[in-house]
Design an enzyme around this catalytic site. Structure first.
Site, mmCIF file in Angstrom:
data_model
loop_
_atom_site.group_PDB
_atom_site.id
_atom_site.type_symbol
_atom_site.label_atom_id
_atom_site.label_comp_id
_atom_site.label_asym_id
_atom_site.label_seq_id
_atom_site.Cartn_x
_atom_site.Cartn_y
_atom_site.Cartn_z
ATOM 1 N N ASP A 45 37.272 40.521 49.129
ATOM 2 C CA ASP A 45 37.575 41.807 48.489
ATOM 3 C C ASP A 45 38.217 41.568 47.122
ATOM 4 O O ASP A 45 39.281 40.960 47.025
ATOM 5 C CB ASP A 45 38.550 42.588 49.381
ATOM 6 C CG ASP A 45 38.820 43.980 48.826
ATOM 7 O OD1 ASP A 45 38.096 44.917 49.194
ATOM 8 O OD2 ASP A 45 39.757 44.126 48.007
ATOM 9 N N TYR A 50 41.613 43.550 39.186
ATOM 10 C CA TYR A 50 42.347 42.326 39.545
ATOM 11 C C TYR A 50 42.130 41.244 38.490
ATOM 12 O O TYR A 50 42.840 40.237 38.470
ATOM 13 C CB TYR A 50 41.923 41.779 40.921
ATOM 14 C CG TYR A 50 42.083 42.717 42.090
ATOM 15 C CD1 TYR A 50 42.814 43.900 41.977
ATOM 16 C CD2 TYR A 50 41.524 42.424 43.330
ATOM 17 C CE1 TYR A 50 42.947 44.764 43.055
ATOM 18 C CE2 TYR A 50 41.649 43.282 44.413
ATOM 19 C CZ TYR A 50 42.361 44.455 44.269
ATOM 20 O OH TYR A 50 42.483 45.299 45.344
ATOM 21 N N LYS A 75 35.567 47.000 42.936
ATOM 22 C CA LYS A 75 36.012 48.395 42.755
ATOM 23 C C LYS A 75 35.931 48.818 41.290
ATOM 24 O O LYS A 75 36.160 48.006 40.390
ATOM 25 C CB LYS A 75 37.465 48.544 43.242
ATOM 26 C CG LYS A 75 37.709 47.930 44.604
ATOM 27 C CD LYS A 75 39.085 48.167 45.162
ATOM 28 C CE LYS A 75 39.291 47.323 46.413
ATOM 29 N NZ LYS A 75 39.722 45.941 46.148
ATOM 30 N N SER A 145 38.890 54.295 47.560
ATOM 31 C CA SER A 145 40.146 53.616 47.853
ATOM 32 C C SER A 145 41.292 54.530 47.421
ATOM 33 O O SER A 145 41.162 55.248 46.416
ATOM 34 C CB SER A 145 40.199 52.290 47.089
ATOM 35 O OG SER A 145 41.388 51.592 47.372
ATOM 36 N N GLY A 197 52.076 44.263 54.170
ATOM 37 C CA GLY A 197 53.083 44.974 53.370
ATOM 38 C C GLY A 197 53.486 44.186 52.136
ATOM 39 O O GLY A 197 54.652 44.167 51.756
ATOM 40 N N VAL A 238 47.445 32.668 48.704
ATOM 41 C CA VAL A 238 46.930 31.614 47.828
ATOM 42 C C VAL A 238 47.229 30.237 48.417
ATOM 43 O O VAL A 238 47.097 29.222 47.740
ATOM 44 C CB VAL A 238 47.501 31.730 46.391
ATOM 45 C CG1 VAL A 238 47.053 33.043 45.746
ATOM 46 C CG2 VAL A 238 49.026 31.629 46.383
ATOM 47 N N ARG A 242 48.069 29.220 55.135
ATOM 48 C CA ARG A 242 48.207 30.635 55.508
ATOM 49 C C ARG A 242 46.844 31.323 55.580
ATOM 50 O O ARG A 242 46.608 32.183 56.439
ATOM 51 C CB ARG A 242 49.082 31.362 54.492
ATOM 52 C CG ARG A 242 50.526 30.908 54.519
ATOM 53 C CD ARG A 242 51.284 31.564 53.387
ATOM 54 N NE ARG A 242 52.694 31.244 53.432
ATOM 55 C CZ ARG A 242 53.554 31.647 52.489
ATOM 56 N NH1 ARG A 242 53.130 32.367 51.467
ATOM 57 N NH2 ARG A 242 54.830 31.334 52.587
ATOM 58 N N ILE A 243 45.964 30.956 54.659
ATOM 59 C CA ILE A 243 44.611 31.515 54.661
ATOM 60 C C ILE A 243 43.967 31.233 56.023
ATOM 61 O O ILE A 243 43.377 32.110 56.652
ATOM 62 C CB ILE A 243 43.786 30.905 53.499
ATOM 63 C CG1 ILE A 243 44.319 31.451 52.161
ATOM 64 C CG2 ILE A 243 42.300 31.198 53.660
ATOM 65 C CD1 ILE A 243 43.732 30.767 50.924
ATOM 66 N N ASN A 246 45.754 33.117 59.007
ATOM 67 C CA ASN A 246 45.427 34.548 59.085
ATOM 68 C C ASN A 246 44.075 34.813 59.738
ATOM 69 O O ASN A 246 43.716 35.967 59.974
ATOM 70 C CB ASN A 246 45.487 35.182 57.692
ATOM 71 C CG ASN A 246 46.899 35.185 57.123
ATOM 72 O OD1 ASN A 246 47.869 34.966 57.856
ATOM 73 N ND2 ASN A 246 47.032 35.418 55.823
HETATM 74 P P1 A2P Z 1 51.054 33.748 49.339
HETATM 75 O O1 A2P Z 1 49.857 34.309 48.615
HETATM 76 O O2 A2P Z 1 52.001 33.049 48.437
HETATM 77 O O3 A2P Z 1 50.653 32.945 50.547
HETATM 78 P P2 A2P Z 1 49.436 41.343 51.688
HETATM 79 O O4 A2P Z 1 48.164 40.760 52.187
HETATM 80 O O5 A2P Z 1 50.062 42.363 52.561
HETATM 81 O O6 A2P Z 1 49.351 41.832 50.240
HETATM 82 O O7 A2P Z 1 50.535 40.188 51.703
HETATM 83 C C1 A2P Z 1 50.407 39.092 50.925
HETATM 84 C C2 A2P Z 1 51.737 38.385 50.829
HETATM 85 O O8 A2P Z 1 52.067 37.734 52.060
HETATM 86 C C3 A2P Z 1 51.687 37.337 49.788
HETATM 87 O O9 A2P Z 1 52.973 37.272 49.218
HETATM 88 C C4 A2P Z 1 51.354 36.060 50.568
HETATM 89 O O10 A2P Z 1 51.911 34.975 49.904
HETATM 90 C C5 A2P Z 1 52.054 36.318 51.887
HETATM 91 N N1 A2P Z 1 51.348 35.761 53.060
HETATM 92 C C6 A2P Z 1 50.044 35.891 53.369
HETATM 93 N N2 A2P Z 1 49.776 35.324 54.561
HETATM 94 C C7 A2P Z 1 50.937 34.814 55.015
HETATM 95 C C8 A2P Z 1 51.311 34.113 56.199
HETATM 96 N N3 A2P Z 1 50.423 33.830 57.145
HETATM 97 N N4 A2P Z 1 52.607 33.742 56.321
HETATM 98 C C9 A2P Z 1 53.515 34.030 55.365
HETATM 99 N N5 A2P Z 1 53.224 34.689 54.229
HETATM 100 C C10 A2P Z 1 51.948 35.087 54.059
#
Ligand code: A2P
Length: 280
Positions: A45, A50, A75, A145, A197, A238, A242-243, A246
């Protein structure tokens, strides 16, 4: 990650998308989209606003993933409302992304300040251009959106194609129940941007306790909550770990009680909850 929802036109859309809002253009966007595609995301997305469509497109091209296996959303930005401008905006986005079509094209905002006097007409004209792009298969689905029910009501007065998606700020602290109910009643999928959030929900005690109970992270619990509501979360990160993290949200299920507990957190992170201040 290959699970899909069916949009109201039959198009399949992967149930989790990779969000790129606030991802800086250049190497960071390129690396994170490539990491997401490696981790198995097939839904990306982005948005003209952006400023990272170039890098997103380059990562897509270099990933080696077949175009037909990918779902790409972009978008239309606030300066590009109106019939001619909208056509040009999509052409520019396709060019930057290096694609012949997008899977989903959205109107980013219903009523930016500069068009507050004539948002009704401008959205109708924009939508007509988007319907043509849809008919020409330059966009395989079209949607909106940040639309509230009154914006959708107005759009539907002249629309021939019902929006497939309404992408909104949607997380445990900001649930927008009126918008979600409206979407559901009209067959419009609720996509959740900032499903975490924007990172502000991690400190919530109830979520931390629940994460321990399920042996998952707070992010995973919250993304699972989003899925179990039938929303389509678009988590942004990023960081490769974490990517990946998730995506690991398909091997557990939140109980009804725990869903209700999270529903009860509305407003707790102090994010925008008042519909009149979110958008008007
Ligand atoms: P970062 O990009 O530095 O990993 P949203 O998707 O609600 O906009 O939230 C994104 C925010 O949450 C970003 O600051 C991202 O930081 C952080 N984030 C994304 N996934 C995780 C995760 N699994 N654990 C902790 N922080 C996360």
């Amino acid at each position: 990650l290959t699970d899909t929802y069916a949009l109201n036109n039959g198009t399949k859309i992967p149930v989790v998308g990779f969000g790129t809002w606030q991802t800086p253009d250049g190497q960071v966007a390129y690396d994170s989209v490539l990491a997401a595609l490696k981790a198995g995301y097939r839904h990306i997305d982005t948005a003209a606003a952006y400023g990272n469509e170039d890098s997103v497109g380059k990562a897509i091209a270099d990933s080696g993933v077949d175009r037909k296996d990918l779902f790409v959303t972009t978008k239309l930005w606030n300066a590009d409302h109106g019939y001619e401008a909208a056509k040009q905006a999509l052409a520019t986005s396709l060019d930057k992304l290096g694609l012949d079509y997008v899977d989903l094209y959205l109107i980013h905002w219903p009523n930016p300040a500069a068009m507050r006097d004539n948002w009704q007409q401008l959205n109708a004209d924009t939508w007509r251009a988007m319907e043509e792009a849809y008919a020409d298969r330059k966009a395989r689905a079209i949607g909106v959106s940040n639309f509230r029910p009154k914006h959708l009501d107005t759009l539907l007065e002249t629309a021939k194609v019902v929006p497939a998606v309404n992408q909104i700020f949607l997380n445990p602290s900001d649930m927008e129940p009126e918008v979600v109910a409206y979407n559901e009643a009209h067959g419009i999928l609720s996509e959740a941007y900032s499903p975490l959030g924007t990172g502000k929900i991690f400190g919530i005690t109830e979520l931390q306790t629940m994460a321990e109970k399920y042996d998952k992270s707070v992010a995973q619990v919250v993304l699972r909550w989003s899925l179990q509501h039938g929303f389509l979360p678009l988590p942004k990160s990023v960081h490769a770990d974490r990517i990946q993290q998730n995506t690991e949200i398909f091997d557990f299920e939140l109980s009804e009680d725990d869903m209700a507990t999270i529903d009860g957190l509305r407003g707790v992170a102090g994010l925008a909850n008042d519909p009149d201040t979110v958008n008007f």
